[in-house]
Design a protein around this motif. Structure first.
Motif, PDB file in Angstrom:
ATOM      1  N   MET A  34       0.833  -1.208   0.000  1.00 52.81           N
ATOM      2  CA  MET A  34       0.000   0.000   0.000  1.00 52.81           C
ATOM      3  C   MET A  34       0.870   1.262   0.000  1.00 52.81           C
ATOM      4  N   ASP A  35       1.939   1.243   0.794  1.00 53.64           N
ATOM      5  CA  ASP A  35       2.867   2.385   0.818  1.00 53.64           C
ATOM      6  C   ASP A  35       3.470   2.609  -0.565  1.00 53.64           C
ATOM      7  N   LYS A  36       3.834   1.493  -1.221  1.00 53.37           N
ATOM      8  CA  LYS A  36       4.425   1.591  -2.555  1.00 53.37           C
ATOM      9  C   LYS A  36       3.495   2.299  -3.521  1.00 53.37           C
ATOM     10  N   TRP A  37       2.183   1.969  -3.490  1.00 51.56           N
ATOM     11  CA  TRP A  37       1.224   2.637  -4.375  1.00 51.56           C
ATOM     12  C   TRP A  37       1.211   4.140  -4.111  1.00 51.56           C
ATOM     13  N   GLN A  38       1.260   4.526  -2.831  1.00 47.78           N
ATOM     14  CA  GLN A  38       1.256   5.950  -2.500  1.00 47.78           C
ATOM     15  C   GLN A  38       2.549   6.618  -2.962  1.00 47.78           C
ATOM     16  N   TRP A  39       3.685   5.950  -2.749  1.00 55.73           N
ATOM     17  CA  TRP A  39       4.967   6.516  -3.186  1.00 55.73           C
ATOM     18  C   TRP A  39       5.001   6.675  -4.703  1.00 55.73           C
ATOM     19  N   MET A  40       4.390   5.726  -5.414  1.00 56.53           N
ATOM     20  CA  MET A  40       4.331   5.841  -6.875  1.00 56.53           C
ATOM     21  C   MET A  40       3.460   7.038  -7.264  1.00 56.53           C
ATOM     22  N   ALA A  41       2.325   7.217  -6.590  1.00 54.95           N
ATOM     23  CA  ALA A  41       1.448   8.357  -6.866  1.00 54.95           C
ATOM     24  C   ALA A  41       2.161   9.679  -6.573  1.00 54.95           C
ATOM     25  N   ASP A  42       2.944   9.685  -5.507  1.00 51.64           N
ATOM     26  CA  ASP A  42       3.685  10.893  -5.102  1.00 51.64           C
ATOM     27  C   ASP A  42       4.971  11.102  -5.900  1.00 51.64           C
ATOM     28  N   LYS A  43       5.315  10.123  -6.753  1.00 54.92           N
ATOM     29  CA  LYS A  43       6.577  10.140  -7.510  1.00 54.92           C
ATOM     30  C   LYS A  43       7.773  10.247  -6.546  1.00 54.92           C
ATOM     31  N   ASP A  44       7.681   9.538  -5.428  1.00 57.91           N
ATOM     32  CA  ASP A  44       8.693   9.599  -4.374  1.00 57.91           C
ATOM     33  C   ASP A  44       9.810   8.586  -4.650  1.00 57.91           C
ATOM     34  N   ILE A  45      10.726   8.986  -5.496  1.00 61.28           N
ATOM     35  CA  ILE A  45      11.840   8.135  -5.920  1.00 61.28           C
ATOM     36  C   ILE A  45      12.733   7.759  -4.741  1.00 61.28           C
ATOM     37  N   GLU A  46      12.885   8.664  -3.771  1.00 60.29           N
ATOM     38  CA  GLU A  46      13.752   8.387  -2.621  1.00 60.29           C
ATOM     39  C   GLU A  46      13.263   7.192  -1.809  1.00 60.29           C
ATOM     40  N   LYS A  47      11.949   6.998  -1.738  1.00 56.17           N
ATOM     41  CA  LYS A  47      11.412   5.845  -1.000  1.00 56.17           C
ATOM     42  C   LYS A  47      11.337   4.605  -1.882  1.00 56.17           C
ATOM     43  N   LEU A  48      11.100   4.789  -3.184  1.00 55.89           N
ATOM     44  CA  LEU A  48      10.978   3.642  -4.088  1.00 55.89           C
ATOM     45  C   LEU A  48      12.325   3.000  -4.401  1.00 55.89           C
ATOM     46  N   THR A  49      13.380   3.808  -4.521  1.00 62.84           N
ATOM     47  CA  THR A  49      14.695   3.286  -4.912  1.00 62.84           C
ATOM     48  C   THR A  49      15.177   2.163  -3.995  1.00 62.84           C
TER      49      THR A  49
END
Length: 150
Positions: A34-49
């Motif tokens: 669920m966090d990943k979906w939000q990070w993708m929506a936010d374009k949060d590369i720092e958390k996705l990397t």
């Protein structure tokens, strides 16, 4: 008789503890998804990397690509995962590997156009040390009546 009761009690306690552990891991994985979906929506590369394994593969309707390409797509917004409305989730844990199936309605901006698509998304994670790393993410286009068999 005492040995039988002791054995039965020990078995029940062990089974309960094992179920609670699996349930905790499942909850952790679902929250991470669920966090990943939000990070993708936010374009949060720092958390996705750190979540995406360097050798992960991402399968979309238009192709399959690497972690570097997926991060570039998210960062530039060439696909903007605006909202993943998760309808159903199933998780299987095998050793240090977790497979997550999410049935979602994805609202995304693709090449400047908003699109809404029904998907079942398969995510594969592997535990490395204390962290989970995503090894694969596959979008499968489905009807809105599609159900995940559990």
């Amino acid at each position: 008789m005492k040995n039988v009761l002791f054995g039965l009690t020990l078995f029940i306690l062990t089974a309960t503890w094992s179920y609670a552990q699996k349930s905790t891991i499942e909850k952790e994985i679902i929250q991470l998804s669920m966090d990943k979906w939000q990070w993708m929506a936010d374009k949060d590369i720092e958390k996705l990397t750190p979540l995406f394994h360097p050798n992960a593969k991402f399968v979309h309707m238009s192709g399959t690509w690497t972690t570097a390409r997926e991060l570039e797509i998210i960062e530039t917004g060439s696909i903007w995962y605006k909202k993943a409305d998760v309808k159903d989730t199933a998780v299987e844990i095998v050793g240090n590997t977790a497979v997550v199936w999410n049935r979602i309605t994805l609202t995304a901006e693709v090449r400047g156009n908003d699109v809404v698509t029904e998907f079942t998304v398969t995510e594969v994670y592997q535990k490395e040390g204390s962290d989970w790393k995503m090894l694969a993410l596959t979008f499968s286009s489905v009807r809105d009546t599609h159900e995940i068999q559990k």
